[in-house]
Design an enzyme around this catalytic site. Structure first.
Site, PDB file in Angstrom:
ATOM      1  CE  LYS B  89      -0.942   2.687   1.553  1.00  0.00           C
ATOM      2  NZ  LYS B  89      -1.420   1.743   2.580  1.00  0.00           N
ATOM      3  CD  GLU B 111      -4.532   5.596   8.286  1.00  0.00           C
ATOM      4  OE1 GLU B 111      -5.636   6.177   8.395  1.00  0.00           O
ATOM      5  OE2 GLU B 111      -4.345   4.661   7.478  1.00  0.00           O
ATOM      6  CB  SER B 378       2.486  -1.519  -3.269  1.00  0.00           C
ATOM      7  OG  SER B 378       3.705  -1.280  -2.603  1.00  0.00           O
TER       8      SER B 378
HETATM    9  C1  PLP Z   1       3.844   2.088  -1.688  1.00  0.00           C
HETATM   10  C2  PLP Z   1       3.268   1.455  -0.486  1.00  0.00           C
HETATM   11  N1  PLP Z   1       3.201   0.122  -0.425  1.00  0.00           N
HETATM   12  C3  PLP Z   1       2.709  -0.514   0.661  1.00  0.00           C
HETATM   13  C4  PLP Z   1       2.273   0.178   1.761  1.00  0.00           C
HETATM   14  C5  PLP Z   1       1.786  -0.598   2.945  1.00  0.00           C
HETATM   15  O1  PLP Z   1       0.406  -0.631   3.095  1.00  0.00           O
HETATM   16  P1  PLP Z   1      -0.464  -1.919   2.785  1.00  0.00           P
HETATM   17  O2  PLP Z   1       0.158  -3.064   3.517  1.00  0.00           O
HETATM   18  O3  PLP Z   1      -1.800  -1.570   3.313  1.00  0.00           O
HETATM   19  O4  PLP Z   1      -0.491  -2.152   1.337  1.00  0.00           O
HETATM   20  C6  PLP Z   1       2.312   1.582   1.740  1.00  0.00           C
HETATM   21  C7  PLP Z   1       1.837   2.355   2.910  1.00  0.00           C
HETATM   22  O5  PLP Z   1       2.105   3.468   3.142  1.00  0.00           O
HETATM   23  C8  PLP Z   1       2.827   2.216   0.594  1.00  0.00           C
HETATM   24  O6  PLP Z   1       2.898   3.547   0.530  1.00  0.00           O
END
Ligand code: PLP
Lengths: 258, 398
Positions: B89, B111, B378
């Site tokens: 993020k 948000e 992520s």
């Molecule tokens: C660690 C992590 N991965 C994935 C996501 C999902 O978001 P996005 O699909 O935009 O990557 C989030 C959202 O809060 C997150 O905190």
């Protein structure tokens, strides 16, 4: 040309907003009849949406009450059919793009025309996206109402030039809900609108009492009131129709003075 | 057929379905972004923030034990969990905060679902001396209590959102409402590749650093491109960041992993591609979980970050044209993968990222040993430990 111009033919208009199915469809029917009998010139019928992003808490809660009461788009169309047995003033829907889109834009707007709906207010369809629905609106002669906000500035002329039915001037920033103060630029906005079109314009968002309604109607062609009416429904539920009627009468008397 | 204009569209998806009150604000943002995205000074500052502050480039780690254990394709992990604030993020947030600052904005609103985007926004606001307000579903403030504390510690105000399902979609709605209230000094720092144009493009561009680095790193390590790149999909920002520089490389398979919750055949799911249909919501045309009358569905996933009824418009398009495939992963499978990666590699992935790991556990054993999979991790899973313990029946509270 739809029926909407008739709402403004007899002087300044008073336009109440009512969420369909709050708390149930029979009450909505009675509230509309009371509003008509007490001088409403045009009525905005809200088709509830699960996530109304342009709405403040009062109308959000009305949407929830209505949806949990089992209201659906088809039931709202049935309500309008029944209303049209006696009601002749213009009626418009106020709802969100997905309600129209998911029903099928062609089918939704054709049904509007069949049951006697004159226009559509869809807050999440700005000028840039109106072609999503205008081909069907043109086909079935239903007006897609344009909105103009205090931030519209250099967009006012292009929006107003293509506007149909009436123009909804948003009184202030933010979402719907009763307010004590309004953007101080409103007469500037309505003047700009009148330079390019003779489509009538009405002001809405936040108007809750006769003084405000009179003031807003004095700088435009009418006043639109939502949250203040929904509050009466929230308080009185099934007993709301006569109270709404009294309120509409006081507001209509006020705009007459404007 | 409708004539739809091309700007801000991915095939039929995207667009700007927002109230008139916000149109000038998004137009102003579009113009500023068009200007700064090619501005050398802007890009130098952003690069410096990425490298010095956020700890980029993130590692591309060869997961040797996992590869041996599964006995199939070679597995690499793109370690976005090692970024400052613990997730991908921050890439988007640093970009948007810098842009907002250049635009003269003094206040950021956001948000958040899992709280990672909120934490990243609160962090950037602290760094850049901006005011910060974060909207978070009340349900999520409970599942992710630690992140609520982190945001407050960083100086942000956290507003629990009680409307609707009190989760991510309601937090987005409330942030949009607040933005219509106050546009002059406020930038809405949207956290995923969703919402009205230009957000899906801006967020994608800032997250594209993920695939840019993967490409360089895998060429150094393996001398060739991977066979599969995969990531979890909520709105889809880490996934589009992972895919972007591979979209033109047709031999690289792109896989997005959605949250199936208790299963795609139940109502307790958030798998949009599997169960949604075309609609218009939160400023965009895309796929959404909804009922026959277009009412948005109250979706569910164990993962607060994937608990969203829609998907970004570029993913919807990649799905339409068959360039990327989207699979769904249940709560159970994700929790197993969360535990598996922790034990096998000593890496605790976020429960969101665990959805991608779970799908890799299914496909890696079926692939030849000379194939290569890259999984984007992520975020890190520290925030999820208490919730997963509860899922397993152990009552620990943060
Ligand atoms: C660690 C992590 N991965 C994935 C996501 C999902 O978001 P996005 O699909 O935009 O990557 C989030 C959202 O809060 C997150 O905190």
């Amino acid at each position: 040309m739809s029926n909407i111009k008739n709402a403004f033919a007899g002087g300044k208009a008073f336009i109440p907003f009512i969420t369909c199915g709050d708390p149930d469809i029979d009450t909505t029917y009675k509230v509309v009849i009371e509003a008509v009998n007490n001088g409403a010139d045009l009525i905005e019928l809200g088709i509830p949406f699960s996530d109304p992003t342009a709405e403040g808490p009062v109308i959000q809660e009305a949407n929830i009450r209505a949806l949990s009461g089992g209201i659906t788009t088809d039931k709202v169309f049935d309500l309008v059919r029944k209303l049209r047995e006696t009601v002749t003033i213009p009626l418009v829907f106020m709802t969100y793009a997905n309600v129209v889109f998911s029903y099928g834009a062609d089918r939704f707007i054709r049904t509007c025309s069949e049951v006697g709906i004159d226009g559509l207010i869809i807050p999440d369809i700005p000028y840039e996206e109106k072609e999503e629905f205008t081909p069907y609106c043109d086909k079935y002669d239903v007006d897609l109402i344009s909105m103009i906000a205090p931030t519209s500035e250099d967009r006012i002329a292009k929006i107003a030039k293509e506007a149909k039915g009436f123009i909804y001037v948003v009184s202030s920033m933010g979402v719907t809900g009763t307010r004590s103060s309004f953007s101080n630029d409103l007469s500037h906005i309505t003047e700009k609108i009148r330079e390019v079109t003779d489509v009538p314009c009405a002001i809405g968002f936040g108007i809750s009492n006769p003084e405000q309604a009179e003031k807003m109607a004095s700088i435009s062609d009418g006043a639109i009131v939502g949250s203040a009416i929904i509050k009466i429904l929230a308080q009185y539920g099934k007993d709301a129709p006569s109270k709404v009627g009294e309120f509409v009468k006081s507001m209509k008397d006020a705009v007459r003075k404007a | 057929m409708n004539k739809v204009k091309k700007e801000g569209r991915f095939g039929i998806h995207g667009g700007q379905y927002i109230p008139e009150t916000l149109m000038n604000a998004v137009n102003e943002l579009t113009a500023a972004y068009e200007h700064y995205k090619n501005d050398p000074e802007f890009n130098r500052e952003l690069q410096e923030l990425f490298n010095e502050y956020a700890n980029r480039p993130s590692r591309l780690y060869f997961a040797k034990k996992m590869t041996e254990d599964l006995g199939g394709a070679k597995i690499y992990l793109k370690r976005e969990d090692l970024n400052h604030t613990g997730a991908h993020k921050v890439n988007n947030v640093l970009g948007q905060a810098l842009l907002a600052k250049k635009m003269g904005k003094t206040r950021l609103i956001a948000e958040t679902g899992a709280g990672q985007h909120g934490v990243a926004t609160a962090t950037a606001a602290a760094l850049m001396g901006m005011e910060c307000v974060v909207f978070m579903g009340e349900e999520d403030t409970k599942r992710q209590a630690l992140n609520v504390y982190r945001m407050r510690l960083l100086g942000a105000e956290v507003i629990p959102v009680k409307t609707g399902t009190a989760t991510l979609k309601d937090a987005v709605s409330e942030a949009m409402r607040e933005w219509t209230n106050r546009v002059s000094d406020t930038h809405y720092c949207l956290g995923s590749v969703m919402g009205p144009h230009p957000f899906p493009t801006i967020v994608r561009d800032f997250q594209a650093v993920i695939s840019k680095e993967i490409k360089q790193q895998i060429l150094e390590k393996e001398g060739r491109l991977p066979d599969v790149v995969m990531a979890c999909v909520g709105g889809g920002s880490n996934a589009i960041g992972t895919f972007y520089h591979f979209i033109e490389d047709k031999d690289v398979q792109l896989i997005g992993c959605e949250a199936a919750g208790r299963g795609v055949d139940t109502f307790e799911t958030a798998a949009t591609i599997a169960t949604g249909k075309l609609g218009i919501f939160h400023g965009m045309k895309s796929y959404f979980c909804q009922d026959e009358y277009g009412q948005i569905a109250p979706v569910y996933s164990i993962s607060a970050g994937l608990d969203y009824p829609g998907i970004g418009p570029e993913h919807a398009h990649l799905h339409d044209i068959g360039r990327a495939s989207y699979v769904s992963v249940t709560d159970d499978e994700a929790v197993n993968a969360f535990e598996y990666l922790s034990r096998t590699e000593g890496i605790i992935p976020a429960i969101e990222s665990s959805h991608a790991v779970a799908h890799a556990l299914k496909i890696a054993p079926t692939m030849d040993k000379d194939k290569i999979i890259v999984i984007t991790i992520s975020g890190r899973g520290d925030k999820d430990c208490a919730a997963i313990a509860r899922y397993r029946g152990e009552n620990i509270y943060e």
